[in-house]
Design an enzyme around this catalytic site. Sequence first.
Site, PDB file in Angstrom:
ATOM      1  N   CYS A 175      -6.587  -5.059  -7.619  1.00 28.54           N
ATOM      2  CA  CYS A 175      -6.372  -4.698  -6.217  1.00 28.54           C
ATOM      3  C   CYS A 175      -6.002  -5.912  -5.365  1.00 28.54           C
ATOM      4  CB  CYS A 175      -7.576  -3.957  -5.647  1.00 28.54           C
ATOM      5  SG  CYS A 175      -9.154  -4.750  -5.894  1.00 28.54           S
ATOM      6  N   HIS A 176      -6.227  -7.121  -5.877  1.00 22.85           N
ATOM      7  CA  HIS A 176      -5.781  -8.315  -5.142  1.00 22.85           C
ATOM      8  C   HIS A 176      -4.256  -8.388  -5.065  1.00 22.85           C
ATOM      9  CE1 HIS A 176      -6.026  -9.621  -9.373  1.00 22.85           C
ATOM     10  NE2 HIS A 176      -5.038 -10.452  -9.089  1.00 22.85           N
ATOM     11  N   GLU A 206      -2.047 -16.647  -9.830  1.00 20.14           N
ATOM     12  CA  GLU A 206      -0.951 -15.900 -10.443  1.00 20.14           C
ATOM     13  C   GLU A 206       0.428 -16.358  -9.972  1.00 20.14           C
ATOM     14  OE1 GLU A 206      -1.546 -11.665 -10.324  1.00 20.14           O
ATOM     15  OE2 GLU A 206      -3.590 -11.832 -11.080  1.00 20.14           O
ATOM     16  N   ASN A 257     -12.617   0.316  -5.500  1.00 19.56           N
ATOM     17  CA  ASN A 257     -12.302  -0.042  -6.877  1.00 19.56           C
ATOM     18  C   ASN A 257     -13.537  -0.611  -7.583  1.00 19.56           C
ATOM     19  OD1 ASN A 257     -11.243  -1.031  -9.263  1.00 19.56           O
ATOM     20  ND2 ASN A 257      -9.785  -2.422  -8.303  1.00 19.56           N
ATOM     21  N   TYR A 263       0.835  -1.197   0.000  1.00 20.00           N
ATOM     22  CA  TYR A 263       0.000   0.000   0.000  1.00 20.00           C
ATOM     23  C   TYR A 263       0.874   1.254   0.000  1.00 20.00           C
ATOM     24  CZ  TYR A 263      -3.859  -3.119   1.325  1.00 20.00           C
ATOM     25  OH  TYR A 263      -4.793  -4.118   1.352  1.00 20.00           O
TER      26      TYR A 263
END
Length: 180
Positions: free
Chosen positions: A145-146, A172, A137, A114
């Site tokens: 945002c993950h 991912e 978002n 962040y």
Amino acid sequence: MDSNGQFVEWAVVGSDIGPLMLAATGEGLVSVVFHADDAVRDRALARLCGQLGAEPVESAAGRLAEPIRVLEAYFTGALREFRLSLDWSLTAGFNREVLRELASGVPYGTVVGYGELARRVGQPGAAQAVGAAMGANPLPLVVPCHRVVESDGGIGGFGGGLETKRRLLALEGVLPQPLF
């Protein structure tokens, strides 16, 4: 129709993380909503109607055909970068600046803190405001945002739920695959 005389198309599609509601204007994808059961979908549609001044029309073709195809490819692991037209009209100011940086500067398989994201947009003391931007978002998953985590290695919060965030980060390759 919205103020430009355009319809907002929407559809609920299945995914590896549950039903997703997608909505698009003539500008591009405008909204992604997690866990889109009937009640969540109805609240999201009412909110969109109010925010965009348009009556949403259900359609998985037209404007949503490409976003649906792209998300299917993402969940199969065949796609690592979202190249979609996005309508940023549901966000503004600092939040939009942070989300645009996130979309362009935090690629698949990576994470950012962040505080680092705040620094990248020229507001190094605004880590909490970045967290608020993530929570607001309108395009989660596509504007990833993950991929935003705590600087101490914690997973951080997530509007779609921590289990959804873990599953996306595992997809991912950032986290190990869940055991279930």
